[in-house]
Design a protein around this motif. Structure first.
Motif, short mmCIF file in Angstrom:
data_model
loop_
_atom_site.label_atom_id
_atom_site.label_comp_id
_atom_site.label_asym_id
_atom_site.label_seq_id
_atom_site.Cartn_x
_atom_site.Cartn_y
_atom_site.Cartn_z
N TYR A 1 -6.10 1.56 -7.35
CA TYR A 1 -6.51 2.64 -6.52
C TYR A 1 -7.99 3.30 -5.48
O TYR A 1 -8.65 2.39 -5.83
CB TYR A 1 -6.91 5.06 -7.11
CG TYR A 1 -5.33 5.04 -7.95
CD1 TYR A 1 -4.46 5.83 -7.98
CD2 TYR A 1 -5.63 4.40 -9.54
CE1 TYR A 1 -3.51 5.78 -8.93
CE2 TYR A 1 -4.49 4.23 -10.69
CZ TYR A 1 -3.71 4.88 -9.99
OH TYR A 1 -2.52 5.21 -10.82
N THR A 2 -7.51 3.62 -3.94
CA THR A 2 -8.76 3.54 -3.66
C THR A 2 -9.01 5.15 -2.52
O THR A 2 -7.85 5.92 -3.27
CB THR A 2 -8.36 3.14 -1.88
OG1 THR A 2 -7.27 3.40 -1.18
CG2 THR A 2 -7.94 1.11 -2.69
N ASP A 3 -10.25 4.96 -2.47
CA ASP A 3 -10.90 5.94 -2.20
C ASP A 3 -10.49 6.51 -0.65
O ASP A 3 -11.19 8.10 -0.87
CB ASP A 3 -12.87 6.43 -2.78
CG ASP A 3 -12.97 6.25 -3.82
OD1 ASP A 3 -11.94 6.79 -4.84
OD2 ASP A 3 -13.54 5.16 -3.89
N GLU A 4 -10.17 5.51 0.14
CA GLU A 4 -10.33 5.75 1.50
C GLU A 4 -8.83 4.96 1.55
O GLU A 4 -8.25 3.74 1.02
CB GLU A 4 -10.91 5.05 2.59
CG GLU A 4 -12.36 5.84 1.77
CD GLU A 4 -12.66 7.29 2.53
OE1 GLU A 4 -11.76 7.56 3.38
OE2 GLU A 4 -13.83 7.59 1.99
N ALA A 5 -7.66 5.91 2.72
CA ALA A 5 -7.00 5.04 2.82
C ALA A 5 -6.35 3.92 3.54
O ALA A 5 -6.17 3.40 2.95
CB ALA A 5 -6.54 6.46 4.03
N SER B 1 -5.17 11.23 -6.94
CA SER B 1 -5.38 9.52 -7.75
C SER B 1 -5.33 9.85 -9.34
O SER B 1 -4.72 9.04 -10.02
CB SER B 1 -6.39 9.21 -7.56
OG SER B 1 -5.89 8.73 -6.00
N ASP C 1 -9.18 1.55 3.37
CA ASP C 1 -9.22 0.95 1.77
C ASP C 1 -7.44 0.27 1.09
O ASP C 1 -7.44 -0.93 0.75
CB ASP C 1 -9.60 0.95 0.95
CG ASP C 1 -11.60 1.03 1.68
OD1 ASP C 1 -11.49 0.31 2.89
OD2 ASP C 1 -12.06 1.78 1.49
N ALA C 2 -6.73 0.72 1.15
CA ALA C 2 -5.89 0.39 0.64
C ALA C 2 -4.87 -0.60 1.24
O ALA C 2 -3.98 -1.63 0.87
CB ALA C 2 -4.59 1.25 0.58
N ALA D 1 0.97 -1.15 -0.24
CA ALA D 1 -0.17 -0.10 -0.18
C ALA D 1 1.10 1.49 0.06
O ALA D 1 1.73 1.13 0.83
CB ALA D 1 -0.79 0.29 0.98
N TRP E 1 0.63 4.91 0.89
CA TRP E 1 -0.10 6.22 1.03
C TRP E 1 0.42 7.60 0.46
O TRP E 1 2.09 8.01 1.40
CB TRP E 1 -0.19 6.01 2.21
CG TRP E 1 -1.03 5.54 3.15
CD1 TRP E 1 -2.19 4.57 2.72
CD2 TRP E 1 -1.96 5.41 4.90
NE1 TRP E 1 -2.96 4.12 3.45
CE2 TRP E 1 -2.90 4.38 4.77
CE3 TRP E 1 -1.21 6.35 6.32
CZ2 TRP E 1 -3.19 4.04 6.07
CZ3 TRP E 1 -1.81 5.27 6.99
CH2 TRP E 1 -2.55 4.67 6.62
N TYR F 1 -3.09 4.94 -2.14
CA TYR F 1 -4.11 5.75 -1.39
C TYR F 1 -3.63 8.01 -1.95
O TYR F 1 -2.21 8.01 -1.41
CB TYR F 1 -5.16 6.31 0.02
CG TYR F 1 -5.84 6.97 0.14
CD1 TYR F 1 -6.81 7.71 -0.10
CD2 TYR F 1 -4.73 8.07 0.62
CE1 TYR F 1 -7.73 8.19 0.29
CE2 TYR F 1 -6.04 8.47 1.31
CZ TYR F 1 -7.33 8.95 1.12
OH TYR F 1 -7.47 10.55 0.85
N ASP F 2 -4.22 8.44 -2.20
CA ASP F 2 -4.03 9.78 -2.38
C ASP F 2 -5.45 10.63 -2.30
O ASP F 2 -5.80 10.46 -2.37
CB ASP F 2 -3.01 10.33 -3.31
CG ASP F 2 -2.51 11.83 -3.10
OD1 ASP F 2 -1.02 12.07 -2.46
OD2 ASP F 2 -2.83 12.42 -3.31
#
Ligand SMILES: NC(=O)c1ccc[n+]([C@@H]2O[C@H](COP(=O)([O-])OP(=O)(O)OC[C@H]3O[C@@H](n4cnc5c(N)ncnc54)[C@H](O)[C@@H]3O)[C@@H](O)[C@H]2O)c1
Length: 458
Positions: free
Chosen positions: A383-387, A370, A389-390, A330, A332, A365-366
């Motif tokens: 890519y994830t929408d929440e930190a 993204s 979830d990565a 992951a 961040w 995640y950023d």
């Protein structure tokens, strides 16, 4: 004043918007039709806190316009600000092709206009246009721009250098409340006209320095090189701390208490990135080469910065003995620094490319970068929408950008989501004892790597 920004990127858009906001009429010109179409529909192409609202408000008021019409934009302006990019060439020299192309177009437009000074209306253009170079350019570039414009027209114009010091992520505030404004002018009247333009922004007493053009060009490089030097300096000390078992955070405290040193820009991490520091340090090294005035310190600043990224990567390599098969990581933070979506020269890119080269899987995640990252990595990473979830099923978390939202995470949930509780923190966001108590192995910068005693080998 009637102004034109040539280039509607970070600098052109922020400068144009802030100058429109105090009552000037500003045309933002760009060769990128999609960017201009988007702006005319209220779509701001970059993430910059507070910028959307200001752009939309000033556009609605009619003071801020966006165009690809070169002739109209140049002929209607009293001052033309060149804000195009000056990227590094392969050998490190600043690439001036965008600046010189803009200069040629300006010269042609001035020549073609009916007014005696290159304006649209012969009756109201009583002063020569000011051509302001705002792009960061090597000393001597203004003279080259003057020569290029003169090769296209005999009409009079004035040259000025006005380097920009805004920081991405705080650009509006920096422009509206600058520490200083620097104006290089070739004559007194030009200096006064630009001084007047900027007076609103320094009502609290910060200085406007009017100087000769080469000095103004140099101020920008000297400033960025100083800041880059501080970053490489602290990263070099961090490397020494790791080698000798000292803790860079303690060292920082002790060192920065000295008022002569101060504490700004002395945070260890992954080194500097972005569109300015790397290219401006390289351009300064090259300015030294051209004049046989070796910029040895700045060369070292650049090299230390490159090494800093690879030292961090080597920690990950060592942990996994360079065996990344079936590993998932992951990330961040993708942007080169927080509060921007700018990915240019971002350390995350070097780290992610290394992982991908070694066939690892990457999920990132950023908060805002993204979309920009997709232009770099496409679908090679997810890519994830929440930190949080990565973190699902990953072997480790790698922190590349110090966004505030990463500073106080829920370590319990993180551990539950991750396959192995391992953090590589490129920004020293946490206290090592705090993270290890939560059961994580923790690698940071300039501090000893720590593994909890019960940590299973990964
Ligand atoms: N980004 C920053 O934080 C920052 C801060 C201070 C100074 N600077 C300097 O300002 C300059 C611009 O940087 P930026 O980050 O805004 O660049 P950018 O790449 O974001 O924007 C440059 C824009 O210029 C346009 N352009 C190129 N040629 C053109 C032409 N002939 N006519 C019209 N438009 C043209 C491009 O399409 C692009 O939109 C650089 O020299 C940079 O070093 C940047």
């Amino acid at each position: 004043m009637k102004l034109t920004m040539v280039g509607t990127g970070y600098v052109g858009l922020v400068t144009g918007t802030c100058l429109a906001n105090i009552g000037n009429h500003v045309a933002c010109l760009d060769v990128d039709q999609a960017k201009i179409d988007g702006l005319n529909h209220g779509q701001v192409p970059i993430y910059e806190p507070g910028l959307d609202e200001l752009v939309i408000r000033n556009h609605k008021s009619g003071r801020l316009s966006f165009t690809t019409d070169i002739t109209a934009a140049y002929q209607s302006a009293e001052a033309i600000f060149i804000c195009v990019g000056t990227p590094s060439q392969a050998d490190g020299h600043a690439d001036l092709k965008y600046v010189m192309a803009a200069a040629e177009q300006i010269g042609k437009a001035i020549e073609a206009a009916p007014g005696q000074h290159g304006g649209l209306d012969p009756s109201d253009d009583d002063l020569p246009k000011i051509i302001v170079v705002k792009s960061t350019v090597p000393v001597g570039t203004n003279a080259r721009v003057r020569a290029m414009i003169q090769s296209q027209t005999n009409k009079p114009f004035r040259m000025a250098s006005n380097p920009e010091f805004l920081k991405e992520g705080a650009a509006i505030n920096d422009f509206n409340k600058p520490d200083r404004v620097v104006i290089g002018a070739e004559d007194k009247q030009t200096g006064e006209r630009l001084h007047e333009l900027y007076e609103t922004f320094v009502r609290q007493g910060n200085p406007i320095y009017v100087m000769d053009i080469p000095s103004a060009e140099m101020v920008k490089y000297a400033s960025n090189c100083m800041l880059a030097t501080k970053i490489s300096f602290i990263n070099e000390v961090a490397a020494l701390c790791e080698a000798f078992g000292a803790d860079i955070e303690q060292v920082r405290l002790g060192m920065c208490a000295d008022k002569r040193i101060g504490n700004q820009f002395l945070y260890p991490g992954l080194g500097f990135g972005g569109s300015c520091f790397p290219k401006d340090v390289l351009a300064s090294v090259n300015m030294g080469q051209v004049t046989i005035t070796p910029a040895d310190l700045l060369r070292a600043v650049y090299e230390v910065n490159q090494r800093t990224r690879y030292r961090f990567i080597s920690k990950i390599d060592q942990h996994y003995e360079s065996n990344y098969a079936n590993r998932k990581f992951a990330i961040w933070g993708l942007a080169f620094k927080p509060r921007t979506d700018d990915m240019r020269q971002a350390p995350s890119v070097t780290i992610i490319e290394h992982l991908l080269d070694n066939r690892a899987e990457v999920v990132a995640y950023d908060p805002v970068a993204s979309e920009a990252a997709q232009r770099t990595f496409g679908n090679r990473i997810t890519y994830t929408d929440e930190a949080i979830d990565a973190l699902d099923g990953v072997d480790a978390l790698i922190i590349c950008t110090e966004w505030d939202e990463f500073r106080h995470p829920d370590f319990d949930e993180m551990r539950n989501r991750m396959k192995h509780p391992v953090i590589f923190d490129g920004r020293n966001l946490y206290r090592p004892t705090q993270v290890v108590e939560q059961g994580f192995a923790y690698y940071s910068v300039g501090r000893r790597a720590i593994r909890p005693s019960a940590q299973p080998q990964t």
